[in-house]
Design a protein around this motif. Sequence first.
Motif, PDB file in Angstrom:
ATOM      1  N   ASP A  99      33.692  40.514  47.488  1.00 11.53           N
ATOM      2  CA  ASP A  99      34.991  40.977  47.009  1.00 11.53           C
ATOM      3  C   ASP A  99      35.021  42.501  46.909  1.00 11.53           C
ATOM      4  N   LEU A 100      33.937  43.075  46.420  1.00 12.46           N
ATOM      5  CA  LEU A 100      33.836  44.527  46.304  1.00 12.46           C
ATOM      6  C   LEU A 100      33.935  45.190  47.678  1.00 12.46           C
ATOM      7  N   ILE A 101      33.194  44.665  48.642  1.00 15.61           N
ATOM      8  CA  ILE A 101      33.262  45.203  50.007  1.00 15.61           C
ATOM      9  C   ILE A 101      34.670  45.028  50.573  1.00 15.61           C
ATOM     10  N   GLY A 102      35.294  43.882  50.271  1.00 16.73           N
ATOM     11  CA  GLY A 102      36.674  43.658  50.716  1.00 16.73           C
ATOM     12  C   GLY A 102      37.617  44.720  50.173  1.00 16.73           C
ATOM     13  N   ASN A 103      37.404  45.115  48.928  1.00  9.86           N
ATOM     14  CA  ASN A 103      38.244  46.166  48.342  1.00  9.86           C
ATOM     15  C   ASN A 103      38.030  47.505  49.041  1.00  9.86           C
ATOM     16  N   ASN A 113      23.606  33.234  41.483  1.00 14.57           N
ATOM     17  CA  ASN A 113      23.417  34.028  42.706  1.00 14.57           C
ATOM     18  C   ASN A 113      24.637  33.939  43.614  1.00 14.57           C
ATOM     19  N   SER A 114      25.232  32.771  43.685  1.00 16.16           N
ATOM     20  CA  SER A 114      26.435  32.599  44.510  1.00 16.16           C
ATOM     21  C   SER A 114      27.592  33.435  43.970  1.00 16.16           C
ATOM     22  N   PHE A 115      27.759  33.438  42.651  1.00 14.66           N
ATOM     23  CA  PHE A 115      28.819  34.257  42.059  1.00 14.66           C
ATOM     24  C   PHE A 115      28.544  35.743  42.265  1.00 14.66           C
ATOM     25  N   ASP A 116      27.276  36.149  42.165  1.00 16.36           N
ATOM     26  CA  ASP A 116      26.920  37.542  42.427  1.00 16.36           C
ATOM     27  C   ASP A 116      27.266  37.927  43.859  1.00 16.36           C
ATOM     28  N   ASN A 117      26.963  37.044  44.811  1.00 13.92           N
ATOM     29  CA  ASN A 117      27.287  37.311  46.218  1.00 13.92           C
ATOM     30  C   ASN A 117      28.787  37.382  46.442  1.00 13.92           C
ATOM     31  N   LEU A 118      29.523  36.481  45.801  1.00 16.06           N
ATOM     32  CA  LEU A 118      30.986  36.511  45.921  1.00 16.06           C
ATOM     33  C   LEU A 118      31.554  37.816  45.373  1.00 16.06           C
TER      34      LEU A 118
END
Length: 145
Positions: free
Chosen positions: A44-48, A35-40
């Motif tokens: 990252d996607l939103i950051g892009n 779940n933590s990796f999914d959130n990261l």
Amino acid sequence: MNMKISIASEKIEDRIQIINTIKVLNESECSEIKNSFDNLYLIDLIGNYFKIAKNNYQDFIYCINDFIPETIDEIDIPTIFDRMKLDELKIESNRKLLNYLSSFKTLLDHIFGILDDEKEIKFKKFTNYLYDENFSYRFLARLRD
């Protein structure tokens, strides 16, 4: 087949890899890490998407602050060629503005798409507040739509 997931250390001695298990993770710990990796990934996607909106904003500002004045300074006496330059300026500035507006809308849409219901309600209230309190936000949103 029952697979175990472990946290391990690694070292190389005499060109031989040695792996020592530090801890075997239980199902709950594995789920939490996933779940933590999914959130990261989502962050990252939103950051892009944010970077795309920021770059489109910078392109638009460059067009307004540098490109347009430079081109207008080159125009001495109005001619058909100068009219073509002015048309190009209108098209280019409009294109850059629309790119910025659509990339910002895409950013907001993706943020709404990843939030759970509770956070989405809070984010919607926040964006509504910004819309209500800022003429520039309302103006740009209406231009975009």
